[in-house]
Design a protein around this motif. Structure first.
Motif: not given
Length: 255
Positions: A31-38, A41-43, A70-72
């Motif tokens: 995960x080079x960038x958290x934004x797209x992953x978050x 995950x949230x959606x 955020x998730x540990x």
């Protein structure tokens, strides 16, 4: 069943999302960038339980701090203290269990010295190879040597032909254009180039590939092929497979 889907990041990265239908727990790779992953995950109301890291480059690790906060998640990655946040450091022959599948770790230096890959047997087998093996290409030699990259690619080439290859970048079209020059009489390359152009025109991912396909179209896996050697000869030494790979890589760097 384990499913794998790409989360696009930056201009051409894929962060791979591993999930099972029966659980909200998921894993992401590099995960080079958290934004797209978050966003995903949230959606989809998912929980990040695991992260796999193949090497230290920031476009593969940059999202770790925020995702950990955020998730540990349990983070598994290479023996490189430069990468902060890893819970389990692994290398050649080590195993880990992710989403119910047993993954074997392979040391695959060349692109970087700390580079590892994660392979799981099964139906189908899965390979997460970061920037070592691309579809129709391989990573630049930022830290390792051509000899190291050749050994790494040969090791990956021993995996089953039906192994799904989940590389970390959408480089396939550019790589195939080079392959057409480096392996000019290969009809599989020509067909793959046409198919890939159609997929990219529709903005579709070209990954995963399969290892069997890569053995047919990837010049860096075909260094012993007479046609590849003949095409590479005008650009440098081709007296050994390792020398041919070095020539191909230098040629590709300026292609």
């Amino acid at each position: 069943m384990l499913s794998v889907t790409p989360i696009p990041a930056f201009s051409d990265n894929y962060i791979w999302l591993l999930r099972q239908d029966t659980s909200p727990d998921v894993c992401v790779v590099d995960p080079g960038d958290a934004g797209p992953v978050l966003q995903v995950l949230e959606r989809e109301k998912l929980h990040l339980a695991n992260v796999l890291i193949t090497h230290h480059h920031p476009d593969h690790t940059g999202g770790l701090p925020e995702l950990i906060e955020r998730y540990g998640p349990h983070v598994t990655g290479p023996h490189n203290p430069q990468i902060e946040g890893i819970d389990e450091r692994v290398g050649e022959g080590d195993t880990c269990r992710i989403m119910g599948r047993r993954f074997v770790v392979m040391d695959v230096p060349g692109h970087t010295l700390d580079h590892i890959a994660f392979f799981t047997a099964g139906i189908p087998p899965l390979l997460f190879c970061g920037d070592t093996l691309f579809s129709a290409g391989c990573g630049r030699l930022f830290e390792g040597t051509p000899e190291q990259m050749h050994r790494s690619l040969q090791a990956l080439g021993q995996l089953p032909d039906d192994t799904l290859v989940f590389a970390a970048h959408e480089y396939t079209l550019a790589n195939l254009r080079f392959a057409a020059a480096a392996d000019p009489n290969n009809p599989d390359v020509a067909a793959a180039l046409s198919d890939t152009q159609r997929a990219r025109d529709l903005n579709r991912p070209t990954l995963p590939s399969t290892l069997g396909r890569e053995k047919r179209i990837n010049p860096f896996l075909r260094c012993a092929d007479p046609g590849v050697r003949a095409a590479a000869a005008a650009h440098g030494g081709t007296d050994t497979d390792q020398a041919t790979l070095a020539t191909l890589r230098a040629w590709k760097d300026s292609f």
